[in-house]
Design a protein around this motif. Structure first.
Motif, PDB file in Angstrom:
ATOM      1  N   PHE A 137      32.406  -0.258  21.451  1.00 47.75           N
ATOM      2  CA  PHE A 137      31.394   0.798  21.545  1.00 47.75           C
ATOM      3  C   PHE A 137      31.087   1.360  20.157  1.00 47.75           C
ATOM      4  CE2 PHE A 137      33.195   0.802  25.876  1.00 47.75           C
ATOM      5  CZ  PHE A 137      32.032   0.588  26.599  1.00 47.75           C
ATOM      6  N   LYS A 138      30.910   0.457  19.210  1.00 51.69           N
ATOM      7  CA  LYS A 138      30.563   0.814  17.836  1.00 51.69           C
ATOM      8  C   LYS A 138      29.383  -0.034  17.384  1.00 51.69           C
ATOM      9  CE  LYS A 138      33.453   0.960  14.570  1.00 51.69           C
ATOM     10  NZ  LYS A 138      34.521   0.571  13.618  1.00 51.69           N
ATOM     11  N   ALA A 139      28.580   0.537  16.490  1.00 47.15           N
ATOM     12  CA  ALA A 139      27.465  -0.214  15.935  1.00 47.15           C
ATOM     13  C   ALA A 139      27.189   0.252  14.510  1.00 47.15           C
ATOM     14  CB  ALA A 139      26.216  -0.045  16.793  1.00 47.15           C
ATOM     15  N   LEU A 140      26.729  -0.666  13.689  1.00 45.06           N
ATOM     16  CA  LEU A 140      26.265  -0.359  12.340  1.00 45.06           C
ATOM     17  C   LEU A 140      24.748  -0.428  12.382  1.00 45.06           C
ATOM     18  CD1 LEU A 140      27.581   0.237   9.546  1.00 45.06           C
ATOM     19  CD2 LEU A 140      27.160  -2.165   8.974  1.00 45.06           C
ATOM     20  N   VAL A 141      24.107   0.690  12.046  1.00 45.22           N
ATOM     21  CA  VAL A 141      22.647   0.780  12.127  1.00 45.22           C
ATOM     22  C   VAL A 141      22.071   0.778  10.716  1.00 45.22           C
ATOM     23  CG1 VAL A 141      20.690   2.117  12.976  1.00 45.22           C
ATOM     24  CG2 VAL A 141      22.841   2.085  14.271  1.00 45.22           C
ATOM     25  N   ILE A 142      21.191  -0.186  10.446  1.00 45.67           N
ATOM     26  CA  ILE A 142      20.585  -0.355   9.129  1.00 45.67           C
ATOM     27  C   ILE A 142      19.069  -0.243   9.293  1.00 45.67           C
ATOM     28  CG2 ILE A 142      20.318  -1.895   7.163  1.00 45.67           C
ATOM     29  CD1 ILE A 142      22.858  -3.397   8.409  1.00 45.67           C
ATOM     30  N   SER A 143      18.477   0.734   8.619  1.00 41.03           N
ATOM     31  CA  SER A 143      17.036   0.950   8.738  1.00 41.03           C
ATOM     32  C   SER A 143      16.379   0.817   7.372  1.00 41.03           C
ATOM     33  CB  SER A 143      16.742   2.344   9.305  1.00 41.03           C
ATOM     34  OG  SER A 143      17.352   2.519  10.576  1.00 41.03           O
ATOM     35  N   ASP A 144      15.248   0.121   7.324  1.00 40.76           N
ATOM     36  CA  ASP A 144      14.486   0.072   6.074  1.00 40.76           C
ATOM     37  C   ASP A 144      13.152   0.779   6.262  1.00 40.76           C
ATOM     38  OD1 ASP A 144      12.441  -1.903   6.929  1.00 40.76           O
ATOM     39  OD2 ASP A 144      14.014  -3.400   6.755  1.00 40.76           O
ATOM     40  N   TYR A 145      12.722   1.441   5.193  1.00 38.47           N
ATOM     41  CA  TYR A 145      11.479   2.218   5.199  1.00 38.47           C
ATOM     42  C   TYR A 145      10.644   1.823   3.990  1.00 38.47           C
ATOM     43  CZ  TYR A 145      14.091   5.074   8.509  1.00 38.47           C
ATOM     44  OH  TYR A 145      14.835   5.490   9.581  1.00 38.47           O
ATOM     45  N   GLY A 146       9.325   1.871   4.178  1.00 43.19           N
ATOM     46  CA  GLY A 146       8.430   1.450   3.105  1.00 43.19           C
ATOM     47  C   GLY A 146       8.219  -0.047   3.064  1.00 43.19           C
ATOM     48  N   THR A 147       8.607  -0.733   4.123  1.00 40.93           N
ATOM     49  CA  THR A 147       8.403  -2.181   4.222  1.00 40.93           C
ATOM     50  C   THR A 147       7.320  -2.470   5.260  1.00 40.93           C
ATOM     51  OG1 THR A 147       9.981  -2.637   6.007  1.00 40.93           O
ATOM     52  CG2 THR A 147      10.866  -2.454   3.761  1.00 40.93           C
ATOM     53  N   ARG A 148       6.943  -3.729   5.356  1.00 45.18           N
ATOM     54  CA  ARG A 148       5.921  -4.118   6.338  1.00 45.18           C
ATOM     55  C   ARG A 148       6.527  -4.454   7.694  1.00 45.18           C
ATOM     56  NH1 ARG A 148       6.015  -8.413   2.532  1.00 45.18           N
ATOM     57  NH2 ARG A 148       7.030 -10.296   3.365  1.00 45.18           N
ATOM     58  N   GLY A 149       7.864  -4.426   7.803  1.00 51.02           N
ATOM     59  CA  GLY A 149       8.509  -4.837   9.040  1.00 51.02           C
ATOM     60  C   GLY A 149       8.520  -6.346   9.166  1.00 51.02           C
ATOM     61  N   THR A 202       7.273   7.744  12.411  1.00 52.02           N
ATOM     62  CA  THR A 202       5.933   8.289  12.584  1.00 52.02           C
ATOM     63  C   THR A 202       4.917   7.153  12.667  1.00 52.02           C
ATOM     64  OG1 THR A 202       5.645   8.475  10.180  1.00 52.02           O
ATOM     65  CG2 THR A 202       6.577  10.382  11.329  1.00 52.02           C
ATOM     66  N   GLU A 203       3.648   7.505  12.835  1.00 58.81           N
ATOM     67  CA  GLU A 203       2.603   6.507  13.093  1.00 58.81           C
ATOM     68  C   GLU A 203       2.539   5.429  12.017  1.00 58.81           C
ATOM     69  OE1 GLU A 203      -2.240   6.279  13.910  1.00 58.81           O
ATOM     70  OE2 GLU A 203      -1.254   8.213  13.489  1.00 58.81           O
ATOM     71  N   PHE A 204       2.697   5.817  10.751  1.00 55.96           N
ATOM     72  CA  PHE A 204       2.560   4.851   9.661  1.00 55.96           C
ATOM     73  C   PHE A 204       3.903   4.558   8.994  1.00 55.96           C
ATOM     74  CE2 PHE A 204      -1.510   7.183   9.942  1.00 55.96           C
ATOM     75  CZ  PHE A 204      -2.325   6.123  10.337  1.00 55.96           C
ATOM     76  N   ASP A 205       4.965   4.847   9.683  1.00 57.33           N
ATOM     77  CA  ASP A 205       6.316   4.678   9.138  1.00 57.33           C
ATOM     78  C   ASP A 205       6.851   3.303   9.525  1.00 57.33           C
ATOM     79  OD1 ASP A 205       8.592   5.298   7.806  1.00 57.33           O
ATOM     80  OD2 ASP A 205       9.337   6.764   9.250  1.00 57.33           O
ATOM     81  N   THR A 253       0.807  -1.212   0.000  1.00 54.99           N
ATOM     82  CA  THR A 253       0.000   0.000   0.000  1.00 54.99           C
ATOM     83  C   THR A 253       0.846   1.270   0.000  1.00 54.99           C
ATOM     84  OG1 THR A 253      -0.108  -0.074   2.432  1.00 54.99           O
ATOM     85  CG2 THR A 253      -1.886  -1.150   1.215  1.00 54.99           C
ATOM     86  N   LYS A 254       2.164   1.116   0.034  1.00 50.05           N
ATOM     87  CA  LYS A 254       3.067   2.265   0.103  1.00 50.05           C
ATOM     88  C   LYS A 254       3.593   2.591  -1.284  1.00 50.05           C
ATOM     89  CE  LYS A 254       5.911   5.098   2.447  1.00 50.05           C
ATOM     90  NZ  LYS A 254       5.485   6.148   3.374  1.00 50.05           N
ATOM     91  N   GLU A 255       3.357   3.828  -1.737  1.00 49.14           N
ATOM     92  CA  GLU A 255       3.870   4.249  -3.031  1.00 49.14           C
ATOM     93  C   GLU A 255       5.331   4.660  -2.908  1.00 49.14           C
ATOM     94  OE1 GLU A 255       1.432   7.269  -4.686  1.00 49.14           O
ATOM     95  OE2 GLU A 255      -0.358   6.009  -4.807  1.00 49.14           O
ATOM     96  N   GLY A 256       6.026   4.634  -4.048  1.00 52.86           N
ATOM     97  CA  GLY A 256       7.424   5.050  -4.051  1.00 52.86           C
ATOM     98  C   GLY A 256       8.355   3.908  -3.702  1.00 52.86           C
ATOM     99  N   PRO A 257       9.646   4.198  -3.686  1.00 50.84           N
ATOM    100  CA  PRO A 257      10.646   3.148  -3.463  1.00 50.84           C
ATOM    101  C   PRO A 257      10.769   2.773  -1.987  1.00 50.84           C
ATOM    102  CG  PRO A 257      11.724   5.273  -3.636  1.00 50.84           C
ATOM    103  CD  PRO A 257      10.267   5.521  -3.917  1.00 50.84           C
ATOM    104  N   VAL A 258      11.261   1.576  -1.736  1.00 44.95           N
ATOM    105  CA  VAL A 258      11.717   1.265  -0.386  1.00 44.95           C
ATOM    106  C   VAL A 258      13.055   1.975  -0.197  1.00 44.95           C
ATOM    107  CG1 VAL A 258      10.545  -0.955  -0.260  1.00 44.95           C
ATOM    108  CG2 VAL A 258      12.879  -0.854  -1.130  1.00 44.95           C
ATOM    109  N   GLU A 259      13.366   2.274   1.041  1.00 39.70           N
ATOM    110  CA  GLU A 259      14.613   2.989   1.319  1.00 39.70           C
ATOM    111  C   GLU A 259      15.415   2.240   2.374  1.00 39.70           C
ATOM    112  OE1 GLU A 259      16.314   7.393   2.684  1.00 39.70           O
ATOM    113  OE2 GLU A 259      14.164   6.959   2.820  1.00 39.70           O
ATOM    114  N   ILE A 260      16.728   2.184   2.158  1.00 37.20           N
ATOM    115  CA  ILE A 260      17.640   1.604   3.135  1.00 37.20           C
ATOM    116  C   ILE A 260      18.618   2.686   3.577  1.00 37.20           C
ATOM    117  CG2 ILE A 260      19.486  -0.074   3.521  1.00 37.20           C
ATOM    118  CD1 ILE A 260      18.098  -1.888   1.507  1.00 37.20           C
ATOM    119  N   VAL A 261      18.707   2.880   4.874  1.00 40.90           N
ATOM    120  CA  VAL A 261      19.619   3.874   5.455  1.00 40.90           C
ATOM    121  C   VAL A 261      20.661   3.135   6.284  1.00 40.90           C
ATOM    122  CG1 VAL A 261      19.834   5.897   6.945  1.00 40.90           C
ATOM    123  CG2 VAL A 261      17.779   5.602   5.533  1.00 40.90           C
TER     124      VAL A 261
END
Length: 279
Positions: free
Chosen positions: A95-107, A226-229, A46-54
């Motif tokens: 005390f280091k970490a690699l943080v990978i976030s995806d957006y536009g996915t269902r989780g 956000t709420e729908f993110d 239901t999400k328009e546009g690309p998925v994003e990986i940060v």
């Protein structure tokens, strides 16, 4: 910490880390291939546009180290010492970490049927009786995540996933190199150890409240959702150094066409690769 139940008879070291080697492909290439494919597979219809990986690499500030050590806890260190992954009493945290976030996915959605549950498959399934899920076999079914976790020096990952219905849940996993004896009962510990929020003896808790979410966001510099993110933040604890230039090159080499088609975009150490600059 929630250990996989001990056994009296099985002394098994994990083979998936050694098995996941693909001749002719670097760990960085496999890493970015798997991240991109996993995000596309989990795209919210239901999400328009690309998925994003940060992707971001962070160093834990002095003021946050106490909170970090609640995640990378003394209990987990003790298990890693018992398995021989770190030297007893001599390991100094990065005390280091690699943080990978995806957006536009269902989780990582759950399902009563574990075979259809993204949550279950991500955390509890390694490998498959089927052939590789991709023709070039860069990621055999349910094994590609091992290549991602390999960028944690201790093969330790924390996942925080925001789902439809206002639910955010978290779990961590550490894959140790060897089984170890459990001195409390004389049995053998499994090599896969899970860690979760404080729990009582009768139930396991994955769901986070708003204060717990805010603490994770603060500790790992995660952008609040956000709420729908919907989507997932994966944190590779005690991360290995990653070559930024090589990562950008492999992203372009492997994902140029889907980026140009606006199916996926990447933000790698604040450098954006999307349809507007891929040509």
């Amino acid at each position: 910490i929630n250990e996989t139940p001990s056994t009296e008879i099985t002394e098994k070291s994990p083979i998936e880390k050694n098995n996941f080697r693909v001749e002719g492909h670097t760990p960085t290439e496999i890493f970015i291939r798997e991240l991109g494919q996993n995000a596309l597979d989990a795209k919210l219809k239901t999400k328009e546009g690309p998925v994003e990986i940060v992707i971001n690499e962070i160093e834990i500030d002095n003021e946050k180290k106490g909170l970090y050590q609640k995640v990378f806890s003394s209990r987990l260190k003790n298990l890693l010492e018992d398995s021989g992954d770190i030297e007893k009493g001599k390991y100094k945290p990065k005390f280091k970490a690699l943080v990978i976030s995806d957006y536009g996915t269902r989780g990582l959605e759950s399902n009563v049927n574990r075979r259809e549950s993204d949550w279950y498959k991500y955390w509890h399934v390694v490998g498959s009786q089927n052939f590789a899920s991709k023709q070039n076999q860069l990621g055999s079914a349910n094994q590609g995540k091992i290549a991602i976790w390999g960028f944690s020096s201790l093969s330790t990952v924390l996942g925080i996933t925001k789902l439809r219905g206002g639910i955010t849940r978290a779990q961590g996993k550490c894959i140790m190199s060897n089984f170890s004896d459990n001195p409390s009962n004389g049995k053998v510990r499994d090599c896969h150890t899970f860690f979760r929020k404080n729990q009582n003896e009768e139930s396991i808790s994955y769901d986070l409240d708003s204060n717990e979410i805010n603490q994770f966001n603060y500790l790992f510099d995660i952008k609040p959702r956000t709420e729908f993110d919907y989507g997932t933040d994966f944190i590779l604890i005690e991360s290995e150094d990653i070559n930024e230039n090589l990562l950008l090159i492999q992203t372009i080499r492997n994902w140029a066409i889907p980026i140009a088609e606006d199916k996926i975009k990447f933000n790698i150490f604040n450098k954006i690769l999307d349809k507007n600059n891929i040509y």
